[in-house]
Design a protein around this motif. Structure first.
Motif, short mmCIF file in Angstrom:
data_model
loop_
_atom_site.label_atom_id
_atom_site.label_comp_id
_atom_site.label_asym_id
_atom_site.label_seq_id
_atom_site.Cartn_x
_atom_site.Cartn_y
_atom_site.Cartn_z
N GLU A 163 11.70 -39.77 -4.17
CA GLU A 163 11.65 -38.72 -3.32
C GLU A 163 12.73 -38.38 -2.50
O GLU A 163 13.44 -39.28 -2.05
CB GLU A 163 10.34 -39.16 -2.30
N VAL A 164 13.00 -36.99 -2.07
CA VAL A 164 14.27 -36.75 -1.30
C VAL A 164 13.67 -36.17 0.12
O VAL A 164 13.09 -35.27 0.12
CB VAL A 164 14.88 -35.62 -1.90
N GLU A 165 14.11 -37.05 1.16
CA GLU A 165 13.86 -36.45 2.52
C GLU A 165 14.97 -36.43 3.45
O GLU A 165 15.79 -37.38 3.30
CB GLU A 165 12.84 -37.73 3.12
N HIS A 166 14.96 -35.66 4.45
CA HIS A 166 15.98 -35.63 5.50
C HIS A 166 16.27 -36.94 6.32
O HIS A 166 17.39 -37.18 6.46
CB HIS A 166 15.96 -34.54 6.13
N ASP A 167 14.92 -37.23 6.79
CA ASP A 167 14.60 -38.79 7.37
C ASP A 167 13.26 -39.11 7.13
O ASP A 167 12.63 -38.31 6.63
CB ASP A 167 15.16 -38.50 8.75
N THR A 168 13.03 -40.25 7.54
CA THR A 168 11.58 -40.61 7.06
C THR A 168 11.01 -41.90 8.32
O THR A 168 12.13 -42.19 9.01
CB THR A 168 11.38 -41.02 5.70
N THR A 169 9.98 -42.18 8.11
CA THR A 169 9.56 -43.18 8.83
C THR A 169 9.02 -44.49 7.87
O THR A 169 8.45 -44.42 6.85
CB THR A 169 8.34 -42.60 9.59
N HIS A 170 9.19 -45.67 8.64
CA HIS A 170 8.87 -46.76 8.00
C HIS A 170 8.19 -47.69 9.09
O HIS A 170 8.61 -47.89 10.04
CB HIS A 170 9.87 -47.99 7.18
N ILE A 171 6.93 -48.02 8.66
CA ILE A 171 6.06 -48.68 9.40
C ILE A 171 6.14 -50.21 8.71
O ILE A 171 5.63 -50.73 7.85
CB ILE A 171 4.45 -48.43 9.56
#
Length: 305
Positions: A144-152
């Motif tokens: 998956e390509v994302e500009h930024d992301t969140t990790h919990i």
């Protein structure tokens, strides 16, 4: 007479930079059926599985990329999620000079294979692979390509995952200077390779000349500190408990004004990764013949009430 298929070098010259990911991933996808010795199936029996791994600044496509070390690290560290936090492929260098040995192709195949075997692989492009930002929201071979992301984390920490180049004033305001700096940095890495080749012959361990120089130059130290504060401040402003980034090739875990700052380092100098264990512990691992924990999140930061 059947015509030969074009080489990756020829393909690169025929396509715009924005299409570079399709060229590179396509080449590896076409050969992914070849057996690869560095496969997750070959991981040592009983090797504990990690909840997440964060790696960045591989710079695939340059002589400085330590591909064999990364393959060995990935072999020994299976994970549920793998974050590729920018500068994975070095588009800047590849446009100047093509360099793509089999070991670099093996790394791309390894990443694709991980995605196929159920590991979630998330790619957050950086400035050296900014071409991939044209493909945000899409996937290549399951990556998956994302500009930024969140990790919990397992303890409930909300981490912002971003490469970090937007907080580098040189990149944003004087990109030509960044290109000059990139050339000088590549020269330092070349000296570093020759130095460590000599050290290996006389039985000494790997040592990073470029990392040593960075920490000895006052302006470089100040830049690192300013970068860390700026990234952590923005993470806090966005409502995150912490941030995971790359870009500056300096692995670190520390508290910055109440925000957890994590930098996973690189795979041209320090051979480091940020990992999350199943219990939520965050650690920086430096990889040589075995894993060495060089930094970990403070205990009070590991648990969020």
């Amino acid at each position: 007479m059947a015509s030969l298929s074009p080489s990756p070098q020829q393909l690169l010259l025929k396509v715009p930079l924005a299409n570079l990911p399709e060229v590179l991933w396509g080449q590896s996808l076409s050969s992914v059926q070849d057996p690869l010795s560095h496969d997750e199936d070959d991981a040592p029996i009983g090797q504990p599985r990690l909840r997440a791994i964060f790696i960045s600044d591989l710079h695939i496509g340059t002589p400085g990329f330590q591909a064999e070390a990364l393959l060995d690290f990935l072999k020994h560290h299976p994970s549920d999620v793998l974050y590729l936090v920018g500068d994975i492929v070095d588009g800047w260098q590849l446009r100047r000079r093509w360099f793509w040995p089999q070991s670099h192709n093996d790394v791309v195949q390894k990443l694709l294979r991980r995605a196929r075997k159920g590991c979630r692989v998330i790619y957050v492009p950086g400035n050296h692979d900014e071409f991939a930002r044209h493909f945000v929201g899409h996937a290549f071979g399951g990556i998956e390509v994302e500009h930024d992301t969140t990790h919990i984390t397992a303890t409930g920490m909300k981490l912002w995952v971003v490469h970090g180049d937007h907080f580098d004033g040189v990149i944003q305001c004087a990109k030509w200077l960044a290109y000059v700096g990139d050339w000088l940095y590549e020269l330092t890495l070349r000296l570093n390779r020759h130095l460590n080749s000599f050290r290996a012959r006389i039985g000494l361990a790997y040592w990073s000349l470029s990392a040593y120089l960075k920490l000895k130059v006052k302006k470089a130290v100040n830049f690192i500190s300013d970068f860390e504060v700026a990234v952590a401040h923005e993470a806090k402003r966005r409502g995150f408990d912490g941030v995971v980034c790359g870009h500056i090739h300096h692995a670190e875990i520390r508290d910055v004004n109440g925000t957890l700052y994590c930098n996973d380092g690189d795979w041209v100098e320090s051979r480091t990764a940020l990992v999350e264990h199943m219990d939520g512990r965050l650690e920086i691992i430096q990889w040589s013949a075995q894993a060495v924990v060089v930094n970990r999140a403070p205990a009070e930061a590991a648990v969020i009430a």
